[in-house]
Motif scaffolding. Structure first.
Motif, PDB file in Angstrom:
ATOM      1  N   THR A 124       5.933  13.699  10.699  1.00 53.30           N
ATOM      2  CA  THR A 124       5.399  15.200  10.415  1.00 53.30           C
ATOM      3  C   THR A 124       4.146  14.991   9.514  1.00 53.30           C
ATOM      4  O   THR A 124       4.228  13.844   8.619  1.00 53.30           O
ATOM      5  N   ALA A 125       3.879  16.260   9.333  1.00 56.42           N
ATOM      6  CA  ALA A 125       2.718  16.215   8.275  1.00 56.42           C
ATOM      7  C   ALA A 125       3.175  15.914   7.066  1.00 56.42           C
ATOM      8  O   ALA A 125       2.555  15.342   6.001  1.00 56.42           O
ATOM      9  N   VAL A 126       4.469  16.564   6.633  1.00 59.22           N
ATOM     10  CA  VAL A 126       4.824  16.448   5.300  1.00 59.22           C
ATOM     11  C   VAL A 126       5.305  14.922   5.027  1.00 59.22           C
ATOM     12  O   VAL A 126       5.054  14.405   3.996  1.00 59.22           O
ATOM     13  N   ASP A 127       5.820  14.300   6.196  1.00 56.77           N
ATOM     14  CA  ASP A 127       6.170  12.863   5.893  1.00 56.77           C
ATOM     15  C   ASP A 127       4.777  12.038   5.659  1.00 56.77           C
ATOM     16  O   ASP A 127       4.972  11.077   4.774  1.00 56.77           O
ATOM     17  N   LEU A 128       4.083  12.296   6.339  1.00 54.89           N
ATOM     18  CA  LEU A 128       2.662  11.549   6.287  1.00 54.89           C
ATOM     19  C   LEU A 128       1.933  11.658   4.858  1.00 54.89           C
ATOM     20  O   LEU A 128       1.689  10.633   4.064  1.00 54.89           O
ATOM     21  N   ALA A 129       1.889  12.883   4.496  1.00 56.35           N
ATOM     22  CA  ALA A 129       1.286  13.096   3.196  1.00 56.35           C
ATOM     23  C   ALA A 129       2.210  12.595   1.907  1.00 56.35           C
ATOM     24  O   ALA A 129       1.675  11.976   0.943  1.00 56.35           O
ATOM     25  N   THR A 130       3.490  12.949   2.248  1.00 58.72           N
ATOM     26  CA  THR A 130       4.487  12.321   1.018  1.00 58.72           C
ATOM     27  C   THR A 130       4.392  10.911   0.967  1.00 58.72           C
ATOM     28  O   THR A 130       4.568  10.275  -0.138  1.00 58.72           O
ATOM     29  N   GLY A 131       4.586  10.475   2.247  1.00 53.70           N
ATOM     30  CA  GLY A 131       4.480   8.660   2.439  1.00 53.70           C
ATOM     31  C   GLY A 131       3.322   8.108   1.792  1.00 53.70           C
ATOM     32  O   GLY A 131       3.690   7.311   0.683  1.00 53.70           O
ATOM     33  N   LEU A 132       2.266   8.641   1.973  1.00 53.49           N
ATOM     34  CA  LEU A 132       0.950   7.972   1.314  1.00 53.49           C
ATOM     35  C   LEU A 132       0.993   8.348  -0.067  1.00 53.49           C
ATOM     36  O   LEU A 132       0.409   7.250  -0.931  1.00 53.49           O
ATOM     37  N   ALA A 133       1.327   9.481  -0.820  1.00 54.08           N
ATOM     38  CA  ALA A 133       1.351   9.953  -1.979  1.00 54.08           C
ATOM     39  C   ALA A 133       2.373   8.790  -2.706  1.00 54.08           C
ATOM     40  O   ALA A 133       2.033   8.241  -3.678  1.00 54.08           O
ATOM     41  N   ARG A 134       3.409   8.448  -2.092  1.00 53.89           N
ATOM     42  CA  ARG A 134       4.494   7.540  -2.637  1.00 53.89           C
ATOM     43  C   ARG A 134       3.840   6.159  -2.893  1.00 53.89           C
ATOM     44  O   ARG A 134       4.111   5.429  -3.720  1.00 53.89           O
ATOM     45  N   LEU A 135       3.242   5.651  -1.765  1.00 46.89           N
ATOM     46  CA  LEU A 135       2.796   4.324  -1.762  1.00 46.89           C
ATOM     47  C   LEU A 135       1.596   4.100  -2.661  1.00 46.89           C
ATOM     48  O   LEU A 135       1.297   2.984  -3.059  1.00 46.89           O
ATOM     49  N   GLU A 138       2.655   1.593  -5.294  1.00 46.54           N
ATOM     50  CA  GLU A 138       2.685   0.289  -5.120  1.00 46.54           C
ATOM     51  C   GLU A 138       1.850  -0.569  -5.646  1.00 46.54           C
ATOM     52  O   GLU A 138       0.736  -0.145  -6.047  1.00 46.54           O
ATOM     53  N   PRO A 139       2.327  -1.878  -5.982  1.00 45.95           N
ATOM     54  CA  PRO A 139       1.137  -2.825  -6.537  1.00 45.95           C
ATOM     55  C   PRO A 139       0.178  -3.202  -5.561  1.00 45.95           C
ATOM     56  O   PRO A 139      -0.916  -3.516  -5.902  1.00 45.95           O
ATOM     57  N   PHE A 140       0.628  -2.981  -4.253  1.00 42.27           N
ATOM     58  CA  PHE A 140      -0.540  -3.341  -3.184  1.00 42.27           C
ATOM     59  C   PHE A 140      -1.417  -1.965  -2.792  1.00 42.27           C
ATOM     60  O   PHE A 140      -2.298  -2.139  -1.891  1.00 42.27           O
ATOM     61  N   ALA A 141      -1.283  -0.924  -3.769  1.00 40.30           N
ATOM     62  CA  ALA A 141      -1.867   0.579  -3.445  1.00 40.30           C
ATOM     63  C   ALA A 141      -3.546   0.110  -3.210  1.00 40.30           C
ATOM     64  O   ALA A 141      -4.174   0.878  -2.272  1.00 40.30           O
ATOM     65  N   GLU A 142      -4.217  -0.432  -4.116  1.00 38.10           N
ATOM     66  CA  GLU A 142      -5.607  -0.687  -4.201  1.00 38.10           C
ATOM     67  C   GLU A 142      -6.115  -1.430  -2.688  1.00 38.10           C
ATOM     68  O   GLU A 142      -7.042  -1.061  -2.396  1.00 38.10           O
ATOM     69  N   ASP A 143      -5.178  -2.529  -2.357  1.00 36.68           N
ATOM     70  CA  ASP A 143      -5.658  -3.176  -1.083  1.00 36.68           C
ATOM     71  C   ASP A 143      -5.527  -2.177   0.065  1.00 36.68           C
ATOM     72  O   ASP A 143      -6.289  -2.329   0.887  1.00 36.68           O
ATOM     73  N   MET A 144      -4.490  -1.438  -0.047  1.00 31.66           N
ATOM     74  CA  MET A 144      -4.205  -0.318   1.030  1.00 31.66           C
ATOM     75  C   MET A 144      -5.274   0.852   1.236  1.00 31.66           C
ATOM     76  O   MET A 144      -5.873   0.911   2.172  1.00 31.66           O
ATOM     77  N   LEU A 145      -5.909   1.201  -0.032  1.00 30.22           N
ATOM     78  CA  LEU A 145      -6.848   2.079   0.019  1.00 30.22           C
ATOM     79  C   LEU A 145      -8.100   1.447   0.441  1.00 30.22           C
ATOM     80  O   LEU A 145      -8.893   2.156   1.108  1.00 30.22           O
ATOM     81  N   GLU A 146      -8.394   0.381   0.100  1.00 28.94           N
ATOM     82  CA  GLU A 146      -9.832  -0.396   0.447  1.00 28.94           C
ATOM     83  C   GLU A 146      -9.756  -0.442   2.036  1.00 28.94           C
ATOM     84  O   GLU A 146     -10.753  -0.363   2.543  1.00 28.94           O
ATOM     85  N   ALA A 147      -8.688  -0.736   2.580  1.00 29.61           N
ATOM     86  CA  ALA A 147      -8.656  -0.855   4.084  1.00 29.61           C
ATOM     87  C   ALA A 147      -8.723   0.594   4.666  1.00 29.61           C
ATOM     88  O   ALA A 147      -9.597   0.768   5.725  1.00 29.61           O
ATOM     89  N   LEU A 148      -8.282   1.575   4.067  1.00 35.83           N
ATOM     90  CA  LEU A 148      -8.470   2.990   4.479  1.00 35.83           C
ATOM     91  C   LEU A 148      -9.793   3.345   4.373  1.00 35.83           C
ATOM     92  O   LEU A 148     -10.157   4.422   5.034  1.00 35.83           O
ATOM     93  N   ARG A 149     -10.451   3.145   3.393  1.00 35.59           N
ATOM     94  CA  ARG A 149     -11.941   3.648   3.037  1.00 35.59           C
ATOM     95  C   ARG A 149     -12.595   3.106   4.028  1.00 35.59           C
ATOM     96  O   ARG A 149     -13.521   3.504   4.574  1.00 35.59           O
ATOM     97  N   VAL A 150     -12.436   1.802   4.594  1.00 36.57           N
ATOM     98  CA  VAL A 150     -13.069   1.216   5.613  1.00 36.57           C
ATOM     99  C   VAL A 150     -12.942   1.928   6.926  1.00 36.57           C
ATOM    100  O   VAL A 150     -13.829   2.394   7.859  1.00 36.57           O
ATOM    101  N   ALA A 151     -11.708   2.512   7.101  1.00 36.16           N
ATOM    102  CA  ALA A 151     -11.237   3.170   8.405  1.00 36.16           C
ATOM    103  C   ALA A 151     -12.005   4.652   8.174  1.00 36.16           C
ATOM    104  O   ALA A 151     -12.335   5.301   9.124  1.00 36.16           O
ATOM    105  N   ALA A 152     -12.012   5.244   7.086  1.00 40.98           N
ATOM    106  CA  ALA A 152     -12.723   6.642   6.874  1.00 40.98           C
ATOM    107  C   ALA A 152     -13.923   6.405   7.083  1.00 40.98           C
ATOM    108  O   ALA A 152     -14.785   7.253   7.868  1.00 40.98           O
ATOM    109  N   ASP A 153     -14.819   5.490   6.558  1.00 41.94           N
ATOM    110  CA  ASP A 153     -16.297   5.425   6.976  1.00 41.94           C
ATOM    111  C   ASP A 153     -16.461   5.335   8.566  1.00 41.94           C
ATOM    112  O   ASP A 153     -17.294   5.816   8.927  1.00 41.94           O
ATOM    113  N   ALA A 154     -15.668   4.444   9.128  1.00 41.41           N
ATOM    114  CA  ALA A 154     -15.814   4.433  10.503  1.00 41.41           C
ATOM    115  C   ALA A 154     -15.311   5.624  11.431  1.00 41.41           C
ATOM    116  O   ALA A 154     -16.172   6.084  12.486  1.00 41.41           O
TER     117      ALA A 154
END
Length: 219
Positions: A124-135, A138-154
């Motif tokens: 659901t939209a709530v689960d997606l937004a809540t899940g990403l916010a909670r992540l 996490e210690p791996f958050a910056e690595d995750m955001l780096e990959a998602l920035r690449v995805a956003a640019d494309a």
């Protein structure tokens, strides 16, 4: 139907419209496969070849087996289906389900591999937004955001709607749906948005809804 949800990571406050409607997750489910992998004990440098899978991605066309960490990056950055299935095979569906439960997501389920027959993965939209916010904690958050920035640019139209913001986003689409979940940061403030559409709207429409919610949430 267009469903949206926004979460302020600093307060965990959630606002939404139709955000509890369950929809096929498409590739947005890859966020939680990624987090399950990074919380697992699997060796990041273990190399595994990419199986022929079809759909989005590049891994199956490479001649060199990739490290699991590289499969995880490709899964988010280019929505690589073959890399996703490699991780699902190594993790098992139960591990991803346990991660989804750990994040407190009530209506998200992983039930099949990418490009495979079977019941749809759901969210659901709530689960997606809540899940990403909670992540984000996490210690791996910056690595995750780096990959998602690449995805956003494309793939995302959000950088055009909010040119002064940093956008990290994961989209997903099937014949029946198109969604985008995004972390938006600008001037010291951040928000997580999720916009789900069924039947599928175009990416610019999803971005317009998310950008409007970001602007409306300004203090």
């Amino acid at each position: 139907m267009i469903a949206w949800a926004v979460v302020d990571p600093s307060t965990s406050n959630v606002e939404h419209e139709h955000g509890d409607v369950v929809v096929p997750a498409a590739s947005t489910i890859k966020l939680f496969i990624y987090s399950a992998f990074h919380r697992s004990t699997l060796a990041r440098d273990e190399t595994v070849p990419s199986p022929k899978t079809g759909g989005s991605g590049v891994g199956e066309y490479l001649k060199t087996p990739l490290a699991l960490a590289d499969h995880a990056f490709l899964m988010l950055a280019v929505s690589d289906n073959a890399s996703t299935n490699v991780l699902l095979d190594r993790l098992g569906f139960d591990a991803v389900a346990e991660e989804i439960a750990r994040l407190g997501l009530r209506d998200t389920r992983v039930r099949r591999k990418m490009m495979a027959a079977g019941p749809e993965n759901e969210t659901t939209a709530v689960d997606l937004a809540t899940g990403l916010a909670r992540l984000l904690d996490e210690p791996f958050a910056e690595d995750m955001l780096e990959a998602l920035r690449v995805a956003a640019d494309a793939e995302s139209f959000l950088p055009h709607r909010l040119p002064d913001a940093s956008i990290a986003a994961k989209s997903g689409e099937l014949d029946s749906v198109r969604h985008e979940v995004a972390h938006i940061a600008q001037g010291g403030r951040q928000l997580v948005t999720a916009v789900c559409s069924m039947p599928p709207e175009t990416p610019d429409v999803l971005a317009r809804v998310a950008a409007e919610r970001f602007v409306a949430a300004r203090p």
